[in-house]
Design a protein around this motif. Structure first.
Motif, PDB file in Angstrom:
ATOM      1  N   ARG A   1      52.627  46.360  25.803  1.00 49.30           N
ATOM      2  CA  ARG A   1      51.961  47.607  26.190  1.00 49.30           C
ATOM      3  C   ARG A   1      50.439  47.407  26.157  1.00 49.30           C
ATOM      4  O   ARG A   1      49.898  46.709  25.287  1.00 49.30           O
ATOM      5  CB  ARG A   1      52.371  48.761  25.277  1.00 49.30           C
ATOM      6  CG  ARG A   1      51.717  48.757  23.941  1.00 49.30           C
ATOM      7  CD  ARG A   1      51.870  50.079  23.201  1.00 49.30           C
ATOM      8  NE  ARG A   1      53.191  50.240  22.619  1.00 49.30           N
ATOM      9  CZ  ARG A   1      53.943  51.311  22.853  1.00 49.30           C
ATOM     10  NH1 ARG A   1      53.520  52.267  23.644  1.00 49.30           N
ATOM     11  NH2 ARG A   1      55.120  51.422  22.272  1.00 49.30           N
TER      12      ARG A   1
ATOM     13  N   HIS B   1      50.357  48.514  34.775  1.00 50.77           N
ATOM     14  CA  HIS B   1      51.235  47.955  33.743  1.00 50.77           C
ATOM     15  C   HIS B   1      52.489  48.821  33.607  1.00 50.77           C
ATOM     16  O   HIS B   1      52.593  49.617  32.671  1.00 50.77           O
ATOM     17  CB  HIS B   1      50.509  47.878  32.398  1.00 50.77           C
ATOM     18  CG  HIS B   1      49.327  46.970  32.390  1.00 50.77           C
ATOM     19  ND1 HIS B   1      49.405  45.634  32.085  1.00 50.77           N
ATOM     20  CD2 HIS B   1      48.018  47.223  32.664  1.00 50.77           C
ATOM     21  CE1 HIS B   1      48.210  45.099  32.163  1.00 50.77           C
ATOM     22  NE2 HIS B   1      47.350  46.036  32.520  1.00 50.77           N
TER      23      HIS B   1
ATOM     24  N   CYS C   1      54.966  48.886  31.998  1.00 53.11           N
ATOM     25  CA  CYS C   1      55.363  48.061  30.855  1.00 53.11           C
ATOM     26  C   CYS C   1      56.633  48.578  30.197  1.00 53.11           C
ATOM     27  O   CYS C   1      56.730  49.768  29.875  1.00 53.11           O
ATOM     28  CB  CYS C   1      54.222  48.045  29.840  1.00 53.11           C
ATOM     29  SG  CYS C   1      54.598  47.167  28.343  1.00 53.11           S
TER      30      CYS C   1
END
Length: 741
Positions: free
Chosen positions: A106, A173, A175
């Protein structure tokens, strides 16, 4: 002969003593000469460092984007390009070649305060918040700002910009570990929590370091800064300062307030420490002064909003603030875990102001649970305000443990916790940062209240001060503001800003001064001929004693001043006339009302309880493993990071199907709520959950649960619970393949 003997004897004594006295005198003269040369050399070197400080100040002001980041970065977004433009920008911190970022982890976002200084203090040096994040392999972003605000920008515009930046990071991202973790330092803390209250879906765990949130809170006899606005009659002076700045509020005035808190450090210690350690202290001093002298501005509307609604009105923790489109800013809407890091040595944001929002918002623990909020607080015993996010020791300890255990923090069930970081029993010589261990202890609102020590009578005084502030601000705007705005033109405002005492302290001595060149040349010669002084030199000892006396005198004066502030504030706002003016006379109503709860809150809670009861028998082996771990450690006073990480290991076999932190976090919190609601039924239905998985998977999870013995010795209750759970898993694994839907 007998009569002469004593005389001869005395004469011999005088003859032998005379060389000793002469030697003592010579040694004192030598020590004085040594000290005089050293003091002269230090004076020249000190003057040269101050000259360098002035030059550095001028160069820093001329930079296009002034900041003190110690890491390479690249711009991702500019707030100037947003529909509601602001002077903020988003950059990606470029990791070192030997420490590449793992894009499966993250991302972290660090936000520095716009409280008079420029950005970058969160990445001021290698041992910093940003340095810790890069060491842990996380992608790292930084939100900074330019010295001058965009004309007309508001606090709400900044909040919208922060939300847009987070949207961009999430886009970059996607993620599996979860949404971005956000760190808000000092004033950036309350600002990011306000953003999270209206856009909770954008945030992972939030860490607020040294962030004031409950502005009336404080301990009697300490924390004098909270009295300032009341003693000055409210925010009319803020409005006048902005008018004198032609619509801009000078951040140097905020910095001067910080300086005034500790006159011994401002007037003496900081400069004497440089002078006394001139051979080694100059680089650290210049680095810090680059930040401390990088003053920025705020718009009039921004500063007035902050002072009226937060510093004086204290309206954030009662959910009274609303956005321009009517959305209420309620911190109880935040769904991410909130880590509050504060220090008992902080005289700018003491623990009552950092933690008081919890007791303002929540009456009891049930209130916290029904709002599904997770709050973790950690306190430091001594570090000062800036040390909370600047100190290398704090970064290597507290911020390192917060960063490396961010997934653990993310999955904690609703409730209030206290985080402590202590030395581990197993010391690591190769990596000293691993010598500390995070422990999280469930606590309650009552424990937080013991720290905050709410005082209804004090709140009544601050409420009166807020009412007086409204009156005085109205009088100023009606009678004096038109004159001030007409008088202070942009040219006059620039002249006043240039003449600010803090700016003059940097500008008066630099290469622009005709004497500077001679000092610089002399300093080069002094460094070539520098001779260190004996530490036992009596005159050096006298210097140190004198410095301590000056410090003690200034500290005593500060204590007397602060006590006078407090007594004057109490005298003013305990006055019957002030109570009448504030509408408090004859009223039994509390000075502050708790935040209102939405009308459908109770209905929503009952609906969630019904859902939990219906899900007691739902799930599989992972859900069963989580319940088992909670059951085993139900009597444990704290959550050890190694034990808690077992919950993540339970999910690892599913990684080939794609690990999703959001769904796993939901599962852990859901199972914790089921256990809290009906522990007996939750354990009784474990065989039904396990019947939905295959024996290999059941044994795999049972092995992970059994590993709790590997960390620390279990208590008798924990050992009994572990044996009970392993038996349940063993029976399920050996049962016939009768699987439930």
């Amino acid at each position: 002969m007998n009569a002469e003997t004593p005389n001869n004897s005395q004469g011999k004594s005088r003859d032998t003593a005379k060389p000793k006295n002469d030697t003592t005198k010579l040694s004192h003269l030598a020590a004085l000469a040594e000290y005089a040369v050293d003091a002269w050399q230090r004076s020249i070197l000190y003057a040269d460092v101050i000259r360098q400080r002035g030059n550095q100040y001028q160069v820093h002001l001329a930079e296009r984007v002034p900041n003190v980041l110690n890491f390479r970065s690249e711009v991702v977004m500019s707030g100037k390009d947003l529909p509601r433009p602001v002077n903020y920008w988003l950059v990606r911190i470029v990791p070192p070649h030997d420490k590449p970022a793992d894009h499966m982890k993250r991302p972290f976002v660090v936000i520095d305060p716009r409280a008079g200084h420029g950005p970058g203090i969160g990445g001021f040096k290698v041992d910093s918040e940003i340095g810790v994040i890069l060491d842990a392999g996380h992608p790292c972003y930084f939100i900074g700002f330019l010295p001058d605000p965009i004309e007309g920008q508001t606090i709400e515009d900044v909040m919208q910009a922060e939300a847009a930046f987070l949207e961009k990071i999430i886009e970059l991202h996607p993620c599996p570990e979860g949404k971005p973790a956000v760190i808000g330092n000092c004033q950036a803390g309350w600002q990011i929590l306000m953003t999270a209250a209206i856009r909770p879906e954008l945030f992972g765990p939030i860490i607020v370091a040294g962030a004031p949130l409950s502005y009336w809170a404080g301990w009697r006899g300490r924390d004098p800064m909270r009295y300032t606005a009341g003693l000055l009659g409210g925010s009319w002076l803020t409005a006048m300062s902005s008018d004198m700045g032609a619509g801009r509020f000078d951040g140097a005035s905020l910095v001067q307030n910080f300086e005034n808190l500790n006159p011994a450090n401002t007037l003496w210690n900081k400069q004497h420490h440089l002078y006394a350690n001139i051979d080694t202290e100059a680089p650290r001093y210049l680095d810090f002064e680059k930040y401390w002298g990088g003053y920025v501005y705020l718009n009039e509307v921004e500063m007035q909003y902050i002072v009226d609604n937060l510093f004086i009105g204290n309206r954030l923790t009662t959910a009274e603030l609303r956005t321009s489109d009517g959305v209420r800013i309620d911190l109880r809407n935040i769904r991410s875990p909130i880590v509050v890091f504060c220090s008992y040595g902080d005289n700018i944001t003491p623990p009552p102001q950092a933690l008081g929002w919890i007791t303002d918002l929540y009456g009891d623990d049930e209130d916290v649970l029904t709002h599904d909020q997770t709050i973790i607080y950690a306190t430091h015993e001594s570090v000062g305000h800036l040390g909370i996010f600047v100190s290398g020791a704090v970064s290597r300890k507290e911020h390192h443990k917060f960063t490396t255990n961010i997934d653990l923090i993310d999955v904690l069930p609703a409730g209030i916790y206290r985080a402590t970081i202590a030395e581990s029993a197993q010391r690591n010589v190769v990596a000293p940062v691993n010598n500390f261990e995070l422990s999280i202890e469930p606590t309650n609102v009552a424990r937080v209240r013991e720290i905050v020590q709410p005082d209804p009578e004090s709140d009544r005084r601050f409420s009166a001060a807020a009412q007086l502030s409204k009156i005085n601000l109205g009088l100023y705007r009606h009678f004096f503001q038109p004159w001030a705005r007409h008088t202070f033109t942009p040219q006059a405002a620039k002249w006043l800003q240039a003449m600010h005492p803090l700016r003059i302290s940097y500008e008066w001595w630099s290469d622009h001064n005709p004497l500077a060149a001679q000092i610089a040349e002399t300093a080069i010669k002094v460094r070539e001929q520098r001779v260190t002084i004996d530490e036992n030199n009596p005159f050096l000892q006298m210097q140190r004693i004198g410095s301590k006396v000056i410090t003690q005198t200034l500290d005593q004066w500060r204590d007397m001043r602060d006590s006078a502030y407090e007594r004057t504030f109490e005298w003013m706002y305990d006055s019957p006339w002030m109570r009448i003016l504030a509408g408090q006379a004859g009223s039994d109503e509390p000075s502050r009302t708790g935040p209102c709860t939405s009308l459908d809150h109770d209905t929503l809670v009952q609906q969630k309880v019904a859902e939990l009861r219906a899900e007691v028998a739902e799930g599989g082996a992972v859900e069963a493993g989580i319940r088992a771990l909670i059951y085993i450690h139900r009597f444990c006073s704290s959550i050890d990071e190694r034990r808690a990480n077992l919950m993540l290991e339970l999910h690892q076999p599913d990684c080939h199907r794609g690990f999703d932190m959001a769904s796993f976090r939901y599962t852990v919190r859901r199972q914790a709520n089921i256990m809290r609601l009906d522990e007996e039924a939750a354990i009784a239905t474990l065989p039904q959950l396990l019947a939905r998985d295959n024996p290999a998977r059941i044994r795999e999870i049972a092995y992970a649960i059994e590993r709790t013995r590997d960390f620390v010795p279990l208590s008798a209750a924990e050992e009994s619970g572990l044996s009970q759970m392993l038996k349940v898993f063993e029976v399920a694994a050996d049962s016939p393949a009768l699987k439930l839907p």
